[in-house]
Scaffold this motif. Structure first.
Motif, PDB file in Angstrom:
ATOM      1  N   THR A 171       0.815  -1.215   0.000  1.00 57.66           N
ATOM      2  CA  THR A 171       0.000   0.000   0.000  1.00 57.66           C
ATOM      3  C   THR A 171       0.849   1.264   0.000  1.00 57.66           C
ATOM      4  N   ASN A 172       2.138   1.130   0.322  1.00 56.54           N
ATOM      5  CA  ASN A 172       3.030   2.289   0.374  1.00 56.54           C
ATOM      6  C   ASN A 172       3.550   2.738  -0.988  1.00 56.54           C
ATOM      7  N   LYS A 173       3.330   1.937  -2.016  1.00 57.53           N
ATOM      8  CA  LYS A 173       4.036   2.135  -3.279  1.00 57.53           C
ATOM      9  C   LYS A 173       3.146   2.712  -4.368  1.00 57.53           C
ATOM     10  N   TYR A 174       3.669   3.712  -5.092  1.00 58.24           N
ATOM     11  CA  TYR A 174       2.988   4.288  -6.257  1.00 58.24           C
ATOM     12  C   TYR A 174       3.500   3.629  -7.524  1.00 58.24           C
ATOM     13  N   SER A 175       2.587   3.304  -8.448  1.00 64.92           N
ATOM     14  CA  SER A 175       2.992   2.526  -9.626  1.00 64.92           C
ATOM     15  C   SER A 175       2.193   2.894 -10.864  1.00 64.92           C
ATOM     16  N   GLU A 176       2.087   4.184 -11.177  1.00 66.91           N
ATOM     17  CA  GLU A 176       1.366   4.574 -12.386  1.00 66.91           C
ATOM     18  C   GLU A 176       1.982   3.905 -13.606  1.00 66.91           C
ATOM     19  N   GLY A 177       1.096   3.450 -14.495  1.00 60.64           N
ATOM     20  CA  GLY A 177       1.554   2.751 -15.684  1.00 60.64           C
ATOM     21  C   GLY A 177       1.283   1.265 -15.579  1.00 60.64           C
ATOM     22  N   TYR A 178       2.004   0.501 -16.359  1.00 63.15           N
ATOM     23  CA  TYR A 178       1.844  -0.944 -16.386  1.00 63.15           C
ATOM     24  C   TYR A 178       3.210  -1.615 -16.241  1.00 63.15           C
TER      25      TYR A 178
ATOM     26  N   GLY B 185       6.684  -2.903 -16.542  1.00 65.93           N
ATOM     27  CA  GLY B 185       7.699  -2.593 -17.547  1.00 65.93           C
ATOM     28  C   GLY B 185       7.568  -1.215 -18.152  1.00 65.93           C
ATOM     29  N   ARG B 186       6.470  -0.511 -17.838  1.00 60.90           N
ATOM     30  CA  ARG B 186       6.214   0.823 -18.402  1.00 60.90           C
ATOM     31  C   ARG B 186       5.636   1.732 -17.305  1.00 60.90           C
ATOM     32  N   ARG B 187       6.432   1.931 -16.241  1.00 63.50           N
ATOM     33  CA  ARG B 187       5.976   2.724 -15.104  1.00 63.50           C
ATOM     34  C   ARG B 187       6.533   4.150 -15.162  1.00 63.50           C
ATOM     35  N   TYR B 188       5.886   5.036 -14.415  1.00 65.09           N
ATOM     36  CA  TYR B 188       6.330   6.417 -14.313  1.00 65.09           C
ATOM     37  C   TYR B 188       7.074   6.672 -13.000  1.00 65.09           C
TER      38      TYR B 188
END
Length: 421
Positions: free
Chosen positions: A52-59, A61-64
């Motif tokens: 829950t602590n982690k931000y992971s916009e994108g998919y 192999g293709r994260r921001y």
């Protein structure tokens, strides 16, 4: 027995007390709301992890954002398990819930003002299938099909006629109060003839499909939308599945960046756990038992004079019209709640009463089946409902208290998953 929450108790005793009260309530009441269930201890643990602590916009192999060494494999686990379980070419496990998942289908395949088609809400459909009070009915032109007055079932000649007349961009099948098997093949044929994208909203029956207790939409629907709780016994999340890779690309773009930002990684992890559980042979037995219990309960209720919409059920859900019992659904539902039997009041097809004070109640068997109750218990459940509705009509609170004690006694013998540790 309530779970131990030492950190929560120390940091916020008021909130901890409420959580404890809810744990006790879920443990000693008979939960019959068809959209609810009990998740396993493993799903609960995954939901509460440091993911829950982690931000992971994108998919994957293709994260921001950097630092995705563990997050990408978590999401890929969930994706691979979803594709394998449902037999699809593509899976997106990021939607926050069922309504955003459905909105993504609109964003992927329609433009504002386009015509869309779905089952009318009072007939058993969902708000997001183009109903007027929903954004989907405000931003798109919604046309609705219903069920026959005499059978309570969908008239596919009427659906076909409406689809060919209106030529919708999207056709939704599925709903929130549909007690019969959904004929995905018939919907698929109509959608192809009308040039529409077919979206199968299987939120209620996803677990039954995964467990082989309901036909799959995969050969017929372009897109499959589902929540991950209800009969699937996962966390409060959602998925979008596609039968073709190209369709999947459009869905991915609609989910992110179209509708939402970073996925809830702790929920993704819990979805992965639930999908692994749903792939086990024991889950197939569970899905079959859910349906067997619902059919046994429907039969026992019919014997006690209850009016069942469509005459019964093929799945986990029973919709009852209480008009012959001379008590509104809302009054009955609240009385049953005091008796330890948790249901929800619900409109029935062609209901003359208002939605917030309807004629019916909606019940289902996913939760009680998760606790281990079988067909042999369904006559007792029907008897409690019958006595509770009778007490609701007469205002007999003493009878409701007696039922509650009997319910608590049976529930103590069948501990709830996730709460029994």
């Amino acid at each position: 027995m309530p779970l131990d929450h030492p950190a929560l108790n120390a940091a916020d005793p008021d909130l901890a007390a409420l959580v404890g009260a809810e744990e006790r309530l879920q443990a000693d009441t008979l939960r019959l709301i068809p959209s609810e269930n009990y998740v396993s201890a493993a799903v609960l643990e995954a939901t509460g992890t440091v993911l829950t602590n982690k931000y992971s916009e994108g998919y994957p192999g293709r994260r921001y954002y950097e630092g995705q060494q563990n997050i990408d494999p978590v999401e890929l686990l969930a994706i691979d398990r979803a594709k394998a379980l449902f037999g699809t070419e593509h899976a997106n496990v990021q939607p926050y819930s069922g309504s955003p998942a459905n909105l993504a289908a609109y964003l992927a395949f329609a433009e504002p003002g386009d015509t869309v088609m779905g089952m009318a809400l009072p007939m058993g459909g969902h708000l997001t299938h183009g109903w007027g009070v929903s954004a989907t009915g405000k931003w798109f032109r919604g046309v609705q099909y219903g069920v026959r007055r005499d059978t309570g079932r969908i008239d596919f000649d009427e659906v076909r006629e409406l689809a060919l007349k209106e030529r919708p961009k999207l056709i939704f099948c599925g709903g929130t109060a549909v007690p019969r098997t959904i004929d995905f093949a018939a919907f698929g044929e109509i959608a192809r003839e009308a040039g529409a994208v077919l979206v199968a909203d299987v939120a209620h029956i996803a677990g039954l499909i995964a467990g082989g207790a309901h036909p799959s939409p995969v050969p017929h629907a372009d897109v499959i939308s589902t929540t991950t709780h209800k009969t699937l016994r996962g966390p409060r999340g959602a998925m979008l599945l596609a039968t073709k890779a190209d369709t999947g690309k459009l869905i991915d773009k609609a989910v992110f960046p179209g509708l939402q930002g970073g996925p809830h990684n702790h929920t993704t992890a819990a979805i992965a756990v639930a999908l692994r559980e749903a792939a086990q042979p024991s889950f197939r037995a569970y899905a079959a038992q859910v349906v067997a219990n619902a059919k046994a309960l429907a039969e026992a209720l019919a014997e006690r004079g209850f009016d069942l919409v469509s005459g019964g059920t093929d799945n986990h859900l029973i919709l009852m019209d209480l008009t012959p019992k001379d008590v509104p659904g809302k009054i009955a539902a609240k009385a049953l709640d005091r008796a330890g039997i948790v249901v929800n009041y619900n409109t029935v097809p062609y209901d003359p009463r208002k939605p917030f004070d309807p004629s019916g109640v909606r019940i289902g068997t996913p939760s009680l089946t998760s606790r281990g109750l079988g067909t042999e218990h369904m006559p007792a459940v029907a008897d409690w409902i019958d006595r509770g509705v009778t007490a609701a009509a007469s205002g007999d609170e003493t009878a409701l208290k007696a039922i509650r004690a009997e319910v608590a006694e049976l529930m103590a013998a069948y501990p709830a998953p996730g709460l029994a540790e």
